[in-house]
Design a protein around this motif. Structure first.
Motif, mmCIF file in Angstrom:
data_model
loop_
_atom_site.group_PDB
_atom_site.id
_atom_site.type_symbol
_atom_site.label_atom_id
_atom_site.label_comp_id
_atom_site.label_asym_id
_atom_site.label_seq_id
_atom_site.Cartn_x
_atom_site.Cartn_y
_atom_site.Cartn_z
ATOM 1 N N MET A 141 0.811 -1.258 0.156
ATOM 2 C CA MET A 141 -0.011 0.089 0.096
ATOM 3 C C MET A 141 0.765 1.336 -0.034
ATOM 4 S SD MET A 141 -2.636 -1.604 -0.040
ATOM 5 C CE MET A 141 -3.913 -0.116 -0.108
ATOM 6 N N GLU A 142 1.980 1.294 0.702
ATOM 7 C CA GLU A 142 2.825 2.335 0.729
ATOM 8 C C GLU A 142 3.366 2.683 -0.686
ATOM 9 O OE1 GLU A 142 3.971 4.429 2.899
ATOM 10 O OE2 GLU A 142 3.058 3.736 4.949
ATOM 11 N N ILE A 143 3.765 1.510 -1.446
ATOM 12 C CA ILE A 143 4.526 1.798 -2.708
ATOM 13 C C ILE A 143 3.362 2.478 -3.491
ATOM 14 C CG2 ILE A 143 5.022 0.579 -4.692
ATOM 15 C CD1 ILE A 143 6.486 -1.419 -2.755
ATOM 16 N N LEU A 144 1.874 1.930 -3.499
ATOM 17 C CA LEU A 144 0.970 2.322 -4.259
ATOM 18 C C LEU A 144 0.589 3.745 -4.016
ATOM 19 C CD1 LEU A 144 -1.571 -0.410 -4.193
ATOM 20 C CD2 LEU A 144 -0.281 0.229 -6.216
ATOM 21 N N ASP A 145 0.738 4.290 -2.805
ATOM 22 C CA ASP A 145 0.440 5.617 -2.426
ATOM 23 C C ASP A 145 1.912 6.616 -2.800
ATOM 24 O OD1 ASP A 145 -0.990 7.650 -0.720
ATOM 25 O OD2 ASP A 145 0.843 7.583 0.341
ATOM 26 N N TYR A 146 2.889 6.044 -2.664
ATOM 27 C CA TYR A 146 3.927 6.614 -2.959
ATOM 28 C C TYR A 146 4.271 7.284 -4.425
ATOM 29 C CZ TYR A 146 8.904 8.063 -2.878
ATOM 30 O OH TYR A 146 10.288 8.785 -2.914
ATOM 31 N N TYR A 147 3.967 6.258 -5.211
ATOM 32 C CA TYR A 147 3.848 6.779 -6.670
ATOM 33 C C TYR A 147 2.325 7.088 -7.147
ATOM 34 C CZ TYR A 147 8.276 4.472 -6.999
ATOM 35 O OH TYR A 147 9.835 4.366 -6.850
ATOM 36 N N ASP A 148 1.597 7.608 -6.349
ATOM 37 C CA ASP A 148 0.044 8.197 -6.647
ATOM 38 C C ASP A 148 -0.619 7.089 -7.714
ATOM 39 O OD1 ASP A 148 0.229 10.644 -5.265
ATOM 40 O OD2 ASP A 148 1.865 11.466 -6.682
ATOM 41 N N ILE A 149 -0.699 5.921 -7.113
ATOM 42 C CA ILE A 149 -1.417 4.945 -8.100
ATOM 43 C C ILE A 149 -2.719 5.017 -7.704
ATOM 44 C CG2 ILE A 149 -1.687 2.520 -8.747
ATOM 45 C CD1 ILE A 149 0.902 3.739 -9.636
ATOM 46 N N PRO A 150 -3.778 5.371 -8.412
ATOM 47 C CA PRO A 150 -5.265 5.331 -8.178
ATOM 48 C C PRO A 150 -5.493 3.908 -7.708
ATOM 49 C CG PRO A 150 -4.830 6.285 -10.333
ATOM 50 C CD PRO A 150 -3.620 5.502 -10.013
ATOM 51 N N ILE A 151 -6.569 3.992 -6.577
ATOM 52 C CA ILE A 151 -6.965 2.838 -5.855
ATOM 53 C C ILE A 151 -8.616 2.718 -6.007
ATOM 54 C CG2 ILE A 151 -7.117 1.180 -3.898
ATOM 55 C CD1 ILE A 151 -4.318 2.285 -3.133
ATOM 56 N N LYS A 152 -8.832 3.667 -5.602
ATOM 57 C CA LYS A 152 -10.459 3.921 -5.614
ATOM 58 C C LYS A 152 -11.183 3.794 -6.796
ATOM 59 C CE LYS A 152 -14.032 7.234 -4.071
ATOM 60 N NZ LYS A 152 -14.223 8.715 -3.596
ATOM 61 N N GLY A 153 -12.013 2.514 -6.786
ATOM 62 C CA GLY A 153 -12.680 2.192 -8.024
ATOM 63 C C GLY A 153 -12.170 1.321 -8.738
ATOM 64 N N GLN A 154 -10.578 0.818 -8.729
ATOM 65 C CA GLN A 154 -10.013 0.092 -9.425
ATOM 66 C C GLN A 154 -10.272 -1.355 -9.216
ATOM 67 O OE1 GLN A 154 -7.767 1.855 -11.944
ATOM 68 N NE2 GLN A 154 -9.221 3.271 -11.472
ATOM 69 N N ARG A 155 -10.011 -2.005 -10.082
ATOM 70 C CA ARG A 155 -10.011 -3.508 -10.044
ATOM 71 C C ARG A 155 -8.749 -4.121 -9.565
ATOM 72 N NH1 ARG A 155 -10.305 -8.459 -12.756
ATOM 73 N NH2 ARG A 155 -12.176 -9.951 -11.950
ATOM 74 N N ALA A 156 -8.821 -4.810 -8.535
ATOM 75 C CA ALA A 156 -7.540 -5.253 -8.009
ATOM 76 C C ALA A 156 -7.457 -6.776 -7.912
ATOM 77 C CB ALA A 156 -7.091 -4.730 -6.525
ATOM 78 N N VAL A 157 -6.525 -7.357 -8.481
ATOM 79 C CA VAL A 157 -6.453 -8.866 -8.338
ATOM 80 C C VAL A 157 -5.255 -9.172 -7.535
ATOM 81 C CG1 VAL A 157 -6.136 -10.906 -9.222
ATOM 82 C CG2 VAL A 157 -7.642 -9.274 -10.408
ATOM 83 N N VAL A 158 -5.712 -10.002 -6.372
ATOM 84 C CA VAL A 158 -4.439 -10.361 -5.607
ATOM 85 C C VAL A 158 -4.157 -11.959 -5.909
ATOM 86 C CG1 VAL A 158 -3.911 -10.744 -2.886
ATOM 87 C CG2 VAL A 158 -5.113 -8.873 -3.699
ATOM 88 N N VAL A 159 -3.061 -12.174 -6.077
ATOM 89 C CA VAL A 159 -2.718 -13.800 -6.409
ATOM 90 C C VAL A 159 -2.165 -14.306 -5.182
ATOM 91 C CG1 VAL A 159 -1.597 -15.700 -7.936
ATOM 92 C CG2 VAL A 159 -2.576 -13.023 -8.701
ATOM 93 N N GLY A 160 -2.761 -15.099 -4.419
ATOM 94 C CA GLY A 160 -2.188 -15.715 -3.147
ATOM 95 C C GLY A 160 -3.160 -15.067 -2.080
#
Length: 279
Positions: A141-160
């Motif tokens: 989550m820190e990396i996503l936030d640091y690089y300003d990657i949008p999360i809200k409304g996005q489709r996320a796939v977690v493998v594992g």
């Protein structure tokens, strides 16, 4: 392709923690104190403990290491003592553990559970209460936030779907309003799931399992994998082929693991502050 390196972020967290620990020592006359307990002679666990010790020393955190062999009851007694010792503010129990000690993880005082692995810690995460989150999940989550990657409304796939990465990161992504799909060894069409993902978190523990052709060109990929193959550290994603396709990708090494090390240090500082009631 944008490389989402974790090195600069990790350095910034470390610098901030060094200053914070100095201030805490001045304010309280004490320092965060971590004890690492290891049962058995697993070489990888011992090497990991050594790396943690170096990180603690660099920040000003007191470090203690105890290793026991063929003494399960003494190990449990040592853990109980650490729970009660007011000087010790953080506890880590190294894995793997033998069957007779599997329940010892649940013995960790949740306030000192800096890995966020007890059911009490994970339960609080699940219902959205303040707790010490598993460091690797938090690092993603820190990396996503640091690089300003949008999360809200996005489709996320977690493998594992492990309790220390997959499940916690899925909850953290949901808290940021992503629509999350959990994939695993029984998923029927993994490639379809990946192709339709905006964000992919690969935490399956199989070297280079996810190839570039399985991913979408607009996806952001967070590779949690740490697989040692023939002396080389590899991620769960085939970096070379994925880099030709995706929009952004974390490297291995130098990505999630680098940030995880410092997030763990931050959890150690947080546990100290919680126990000493310092804001």
């Amino acid at each position: 392709m944008k490389e989402l390196s974790g090195r600069k972020l990790a350095a910034e967290i470390k610098e901030s923690l060094i200053k914070e620990v100095e201030n805490l020592k001045s304010e309280t006359g004490a320092a965060p104190h971590l004890i690492v307990l290891q049962y058995g002679e697993d070489a990888a666990s011992k090497a990991y403990a050594s790396r943690i010790e170096k990180n603690c020393e660099a920040i000003g955190i007191e470090f203690e290491y105890q290793q026991l062999i063929n003494q399960p009851e003494k190990f449990k007694a040592l853990l109980k003592k650490a729970n009660k010792d007011t000087k010790i503010t953080s506890i880590m129990v190294q894995q793997p553990l033998p069957a007779e000690l599997k329940d010892s993880l649940e013995m960790i005082n949740p306030q000192k559970d800096v890995e966020g692995i007890t059911s009490a810690s994970l339960g609080k995460l699940f219902v959205g209460l303040e707790t010490l989150n598993p460091a690797t999940a938090e690092a993603c989550m820190e990396i996503l936030d640091y690089y300003d990657i949008p999360i809200k409304g996005q489709r996320a796939v977690v493998v594992g779907r492990s309790n220390i990465v997959g499940k916690p990161v899925s909850i953290l992504l949901q808290q940021k309003h992503a629509t999350v799909t959990m994939c695993h060894s029984r998923t029927r069409d993994l490639e379809w799931e990946l192709k339709n993902a905006d964000i992919v978190v690969a935490a399956v523990g199989r070297a280079e399992m996810i190839k570039g052709e399985m991913l979408d060109e607009d996806s952001v990929v967070i590779d949690v994998g740490t697989n040692f193959i023939d002396g080389k550290l590899l991620g769960d994603v085939d970096f070379a082929s994925a880099a030709e396709i995706v929009k952004a990708l974390t490297p291995v090494p130098g990505g999630v693991g680098t940030v995880t090390n410092q997030v763990l240090m931050r959890n150690i500082v947080k546990s100290f502050k919680n126990l000493h009631r310092v804001k």
